[in-house]
Design a protein around this motif. Structure first.
Motif, PDB file in Angstrom:
ATOM      1  N   GLU A  39       0.834  -1.204   0.000  1.00 24.55           N
ATOM      2  CA  GLU A  39       0.000   0.000   0.000  1.00 24.55           C
ATOM      3  C   GLU A  39       0.870   1.257   0.000  1.00 24.55           C
ATOM      4  O   GLU A  39       0.591   2.222  -0.718  1.00 24.55           O
ATOM      5  N   ALA A  40       1.932   1.242   0.801  1.00 26.66           N
ATOM      6  CA  ALA A  40       2.808   2.410   0.892  1.00 26.66           C
ATOM      7  C   ALA A  40       3.578   2.655  -0.401  1.00 26.66           C
ATOM      8  O   ALA A  40       3.833   3.808  -0.774  1.00 26.66           O
ATOM      9  N   ALA A  41       3.948   1.583  -1.088  1.00 29.36           N
ATOM     10  CA  ALA A  41       4.752   1.717  -2.302  1.00 29.36           C
ATOM     11  C   ALA A  41       3.925   2.022  -3.536  1.00 29.36           C
ATOM     12  O   ALA A  41       4.434   2.571  -4.520  1.00 29.36           O
ATOM     13  N   LEU A  48       8.950  -0.263  -3.357  1.00 26.31           N
ATOM     14  CA  LEU A  48       8.557  -1.429  -2.565  1.00 26.31           C
ATOM     15  C   LEU A  48       9.787  -2.215  -2.133  1.00 26.31           C
ATOM     16  O   LEU A  48       9.902  -2.613  -0.973  1.00 26.31           O
ATOM     17  N   GLU A  49      10.722  -2.415  -3.026  1.00 25.50           N
ATOM     18  CA  GLU A  49      11.932  -3.158  -2.682  1.00 25.50           C
ATOM     19  C   GLU A  49      12.723  -2.444  -1.591  1.00 25.50           C
ATOM     20  O   GLU A  49      13.239  -3.074  -0.659  1.00 25.50           O
ATOM     21  N   THR A  50      12.806  -1.117  -1.690  1.00 22.24           N
ATOM     22  CA  THR A  50      13.511  -0.347  -0.669  1.00 22.24           C
ATOM     23  C   THR A  50      12.844  -0.497   0.688  1.00 22.24           C
ATOM     24  O   THR A  50      13.515  -0.703   1.715  1.00 22.24           O
ATOM     25  N   LEU A  51      11.521  -0.395   0.724  1.00 19.66           N
ATOM     26  CA  LEU A  51      10.785  -0.523   1.973  1.00 19.66           C
ATOM     27  C   LEU A  51      10.938  -1.917   2.570  1.00 19.66           C
ATOM     28  O   LEU A  51      11.160  -2.066   3.781  1.00 19.66           O
ATOM     29  N   VAL A  52      10.840  -2.922   1.719  1.00 20.57           N
ATOM     30  CA  VAL A  52      10.965  -4.297   2.199  1.00 20.57           C
ATOM     31  C   VAL A  52      12.368  -4.554   2.738  1.00 20.57           C
ATOM     32  O   VAL A  52      12.549  -5.200   3.776  1.00 20.57           O
ATOM     33  N   GLN A  53      13.369  -4.030   2.071  1.00 24.28           N
ATOM     34  CA  GLN A  53      14.745  -4.216   2.523  1.00 24.28           C
ATOM     35  C   GLN A  53      14.961  -3.574   3.888  1.00 24.28           C
ATOM     36  O   GLN A  53      15.589  -4.165   4.780  1.00 24.28           O
ATOM     37  N   LEU A  61       8.533  -1.327  11.570  1.00 19.19           N
ATOM     38  CA  LEU A  61       7.575  -1.134  10.481  1.00 19.19           C
ATOM     39  C   LEU A  61       7.045   0.292  10.459  1.00 19.19           C
ATOM     40  O   LEU A  61       6.864   0.880   9.386  1.00 19.19           O
ATOM     41  N   GLU A  62       6.820   0.862  11.642  1.00 22.17           N
ATOM     42  CA  GLU A  62       6.247   2.211  11.707  1.00 22.17           C
ATOM     43  C   GLU A  62       7.170   3.244  11.079  1.00 22.17           C
ATOM     44  O   GLU A  62       6.710   4.181  10.432  1.00 22.17           O
ATOM     45  N   GLY A  66       6.146   5.307   7.990  1.00 21.56           N
ATOM     46  CA  GLY A  66       6.008   6.728   8.313  1.00 21.56           C
ATOM     47  C   GLY A  66       4.825   7.032   9.202  1.00 21.56           C
ATOM     48  O   GLY A  66       4.519   8.201   9.472  1.00 21.56           O
ATOM     49  N   TRP A  67       4.154   6.007   9.686  1.00 23.64           N
ATOM     50  CA  TRP A  67       3.018   6.212  10.575  1.00 23.64           C
ATOM     51  C   TRP A  67       2.799   4.974  11.451  1.00 23.64           C
ATOM     52  O   TRP A  67       3.280   3.891  11.149  1.00 23.64           O
TER      53      TRP A  67
END
Length: 276
Positions: A39-41, A48-53, A61-62, A66-67
């Protein structure tokens, strides 16, 4: 501040490769986290890959999103700022209930040791029109809190406990909701890595017995409270009797309130007449 919370594995689609990757990295609620990260990506596969990494490397996770979800609100957070826990919803609920009893004028509420300002934001959301102030010693937290409470007309201040507040509030605060750090120093090492490695030590460490900051809050609260004002302090279940004793020793009544469902414990204090 909070102790580690027990968690149970979530269900979901075991065939989701993203969830499997997160689970392999130690994420208990892997399916839920995979959904939130997608959802964020949005449609950006690189993001998405950056967030997952980041998440797979252990970042909370927060911070990655960012929230944080708190009482049905999305509270903005940033790296290095204390992440609100569900147990603190009890503190916000009790503060809101007290704020509603101030009928002749808007209640003056202070979110002390505010971190992201989650407590104040939830109180203001529940009781529109309150006069809200938030204070923290960390300037980054104060900036984040300012963004979270701005929609409610709240103001945040940087400084050491009550010293951060405008002097004009002295003797006029109806509710002080304090989530001061209460983890004993030696117990910090026992906290989950997401907390001890990423969140600020000042937001966790309550000194040798976990009560060092609470003592200072209690010692100075009376001069800031209105005549019928209330001091609320979050604590742990096993420390609650000691926190209550601090309040009684400073001339407050002390009532322990618990919510077993979310693991929340607070002590509610009212200044006793005739106490020094």
């Amino acid at each position: 501040m909070p102790w580690p919370e027990a968690a149970e594995p979530s269900g979901g689609n075991a065939g989701d490769p993203l969830a499997a990757r997160l689970r392999a990295a130690g994420c208990v609620f892997a399916e839920d986290e995979a959904r939130l990260l997608r959802e964020a990506a949005g449609d950006d596969a690189g993001r998405l890959e950056t967030l997952v990494q980041r998440r797979a490397e252990g970042e909370p996770l927060e911070y990655v999103l960012g929230w944080a979800e708190f009482g049905g609100l999305r509270i903005g957070v940033a790296p290095g700022v204390f992440v609100p826990r569900r147990r603190s919803e009890l503190l916000a609920r009790q503060a809101a209930a007290l704020a509603r009893t101030t009928a002749s004028r808007p209640a003056v509420v202070v979110d002390l040791c505010c971190g992201s300002g989650a407590i104040g934001a939830l109180v203001a959301h529940a009781v529109p029109g309150i006069e809200l102030y938030a204070a923290d010693i960390d300037p980054v937290a104060v900036e984040v809190a300012a963004a979270n409470i701005a929609a409610y007309g709240g103001r945040s201040f940087c400084g050491d406990l009550f010293d951060a507040l405008p002097l004009g509030l002295r003797g006029g605060v109806d509710v002080v909701a304090a989530n001061a750090p209460y983890v004993p120093s030696e117990a910090i090492a026992l906290m989950p890595p997401e907390a001890r490695d990423y969140e600020p030590l000042a937001a966790l460490d309550g000194g040798d017995d976990g009560l060092a900051v609470q003592r200072r809050v209690v010692a100075n609260a009376r001069e800031w409270l209105a005549p019928r004002g209330t001091l609320l302090i979050e604590t742990s279940r096993h420390q609650s009797s000691a926190t209550a004793a601090l309040l009684r020793g400073a001339g407050f009544t002390a009532r322990i309130v618990r919510d077993p469902e979310i693991g929340g414990t607070i002590v509610e204090g009212h200044a006793m007449k005739g106490a020094p």
